[in-house]
Design a protein around this motif. Structure first.
Motif, PDB file in Angstrom:
ATOM      1  N   ILE A 162     -44.744  19.812 -19.290  1.00 19.11           N
ATOM      2  CA  ILE A 162     -46.060  20.690 -19.530  1.00 19.11           C
ATOM      3  C   ILE A 162     -47.134  20.270 -18.675  1.00 19.11           C
ATOM      4  CG2 ILE A 162     -45.257  21.068 -22.140  1.00 19.11           C
ATOM      5  CD1 ILE A 162     -47.257  18.815 -22.560  1.00 19.11           C
ATOM      6  N   ARG A 205     -51.228  20.077 -17.989  1.00 21.81           N
ATOM      7  CA  ARG A 205     -52.422  19.503 -18.423  1.00 21.81           C
ATOM      8  C   ARG A 205     -53.038  20.589 -19.658  1.00 21.81           C
ATOM      9  NH1 ARG A 205     -52.531  13.929 -18.442  1.00 21.81           N
ATOM     10  NH2 ARG A 205     -51.873  13.228 -16.442  1.00 21.81           N
ATOM     11  N   GLU A 222     -51.208  22.977 -21.156  1.00 20.18           N
ATOM     12  CA  GLU A 222     -50.717  22.995 -22.463  1.00 20.18           C
ATOM     13  C   GLU A 222     -50.901  21.748 -23.285  1.00 20.18           C
ATOM     14  OE1 GLU A 222     -47.086  25.962 -21.085  1.00 20.18           O
ATOM     15  OE2 GLU A 222     -47.053  23.983 -20.118  1.00 20.18           O
ATOM     16  N   GLU A 223     -50.862  20.554 -22.614  1.00 14.81           N
ATOM     17  CA  GLU A 223     -51.069  19.470 -23.465  1.00 14.81           C
ATOM     18  C   GLU A 223     -52.389  19.479 -24.310  1.00 14.81           C
ATOM     19  OE1 GLU A 223     -51.099  14.731 -22.972  1.00 14.81           O
ATOM     20  OE2 GLU A 223     -50.881  15.820 -21.072  1.00 14.81           O
ATOM     21  N   GLU A 224     -53.270  19.919 -23.758  1.00 18.68           N
ATOM     22  CA  GLU A 224     -54.585  20.015 -24.438  1.00 18.68           C
ATOM     23  C   GLU A 224     -54.528  21.012 -25.631  1.00 18.68           C
ATOM     24  OE1 GLU A 224     -57.079  17.771 -24.308  1.00 18.68           O
ATOM     25  OE2 GLU A 224     -55.572  16.718 -22.746  1.00 18.68           O
ATOM     26  N   LYS A 238     -52.358  19.448 -28.320  1.00 13.68           N
ATOM     27  CA  LYS A 238     -53.191  18.490 -29.142  1.00 13.68           C
ATOM     28  C   LYS A 238     -54.052  19.070 -30.033  1.00 13.68           C
ATOM     29  CE  LYS A 238     -53.194  14.743 -25.611  1.00 13.68           C
ATOM     30  NZ  LYS A 238     -53.964  14.150 -24.503  1.00 13.68           N
ATOM     31  N   GLU A 275     -52.117  12.041 -29.410  1.00 14.30           N
ATOM     32  CA  GLU A 275     -51.854  11.475 -28.120  1.00 14.30           C
ATOM     33  C   GLU A 275     -50.428  10.787 -28.203  1.00 14.30           C
ATOM     34  OE1 GLU A 275     -54.736  10.954 -29.923  1.00 14.30           O
ATOM     35  OE2 GLU A 275     -55.795  11.923 -28.530  1.00 14.30           O
ATOM     36  N   PHE A 291     -47.022  12.871 -26.330  1.00 10.12           N
ATOM     37  CA  PHE A 291     -46.644  13.120 -25.056  1.00 10.12           C
ATOM     38  C   PHE A 291     -46.668  11.924 -24.343  1.00 10.12           C
ATOM     39  CE2 PHE A 291     -49.715  16.092 -26.950  1.00 10.12           C
ATOM     40  CZ  PHE A 291     -48.876  17.195 -26.937  1.00 10.12           C
ATOM     41  N   ARG A 314     -46.384  15.266 -17.147  1.00  4.73           N
ATOM     42  CA  ARG A 314     -46.604  15.105 -18.284  1.00  4.73           C
ATOM     43  C   ARG A 314     -45.602  15.936 -19.206  1.00  4.73           C
ATOM     44  NH1 ARG A 314     -49.138  10.990 -20.441  1.00  4.73           N
ATOM     45  NH2 ARG A 314     -49.953  12.284 -22.194  1.00  4.73           N
ATOM     46  N   LYS A 315     -45.118  15.169 -20.194  1.00  5.79           N
ATOM     47  CA  LYS A 315     -43.979  15.998 -21.016  1.00  5.79           C
ATOM     48  C   LYS A 315     -44.162  15.704 -22.423  1.00  5.79           C
ATOM     49  CE  LYS A 315     -39.810  14.212 -20.632  1.00  5.79           C
ATOM     50  NZ  LYS A 315     -39.115  13.541 -21.819  1.00  5.79           N
ATOM     51  N   THR A 316     -43.453  16.427 -23.267  1.00  4.01           N
ATOM     52  CA  THR A 316     -43.413  15.987 -24.779  1.00  4.01           C
ATOM     53  C   THR A 316     -42.484  14.770 -24.802  1.00  4.01           C
ATOM     54  OG1 THR A 316     -41.770  17.621 -25.082  1.00  4.01           O
ATOM     55  CG2 THR A 316     -43.998  18.356 -25.323  1.00  4.01           C
TER      56      THR A 316
END
Length: 174
Positions: free
Chosen positions: A15, A17, A19-21, A24, A39, A42, A54-56
């Protein structure tokens, strides 16, 4: 999904950054659907030094016997025990588009987006981008939805919903 048990989710998904945010925030907004702190969903990933980012996180999961032997017996942390995406279930419950919360790579699979263009799954005469050798003979063409078969339908027809979603929603976010 009933045929393949969500094999595409076997190791989580890479993903951005952004998408990560966004994910979250979804976790924070839906605490009853998630069991860990945001947190915890990920991690940093490094796949064969070809994909780094970064990944799930994956979690342990036992797949049926026809699961590709070179895949880990894991699945994305956002996949429930019935191999349904928790993010998609939340969107449906909220009466918004079912893919509104999903990462782009999940929505588009088995298609790939390169330089803003949709790339179809490899056909029988093309190598799988993820072919490493006999120990890892590919990814996309090892899954039901990524295999080119004589009795299959044209990829554009089968994946039209994903293609239209990309054109109308995802590409406009970029």
């Amino acid at each position: 999904m009933s045929k393949c048990a969500g094999y595409c989710c076997y190791d989580g998904v890479y993903i951005s950054r952004t998408e990560e945010e966004r994910l979250k925030q979804i976790i924070k907004n839906h605490p009853n659907d998630f069991y860990c702190a945001p947190e915890s969903y990920f991690e940093d990933g490094n796949w064969q030094n070809q994909v780094i980012g970064r990944k799930t996180k994956p979690r342990p999961f036992n797949y049926p016997n026809d699961f590709p032997k070179h895949f880990n017996q894991t699945k994305c942390i956002f996949s429930d025990d019935n191999v349904l995406c928790i993010l998609q279930k939340i969107a449906i419950r909220e009466n918004i588009h079912e893919w509104s919360y999903k990462p782009t790579a999940c929505i588009m699979f088995p298609l790939v987006v390169r330089s803003g263009q949709i790339v179809p799954p490899p056909n029988k005469n093309q190598p799988d981008d993820y072919y490493i050798g006999e120990n890892y003979p590919g990814y996309i063409n090892c899954l039901y939805c990524g295999r080119d078969c004589n009795d299959g339908q044209n990829w554009r027809k089968v994946l039209d919903k994903e293609i239209q979603y990309f054109k109308n929603v995802i590409s406009k976010k970029r």
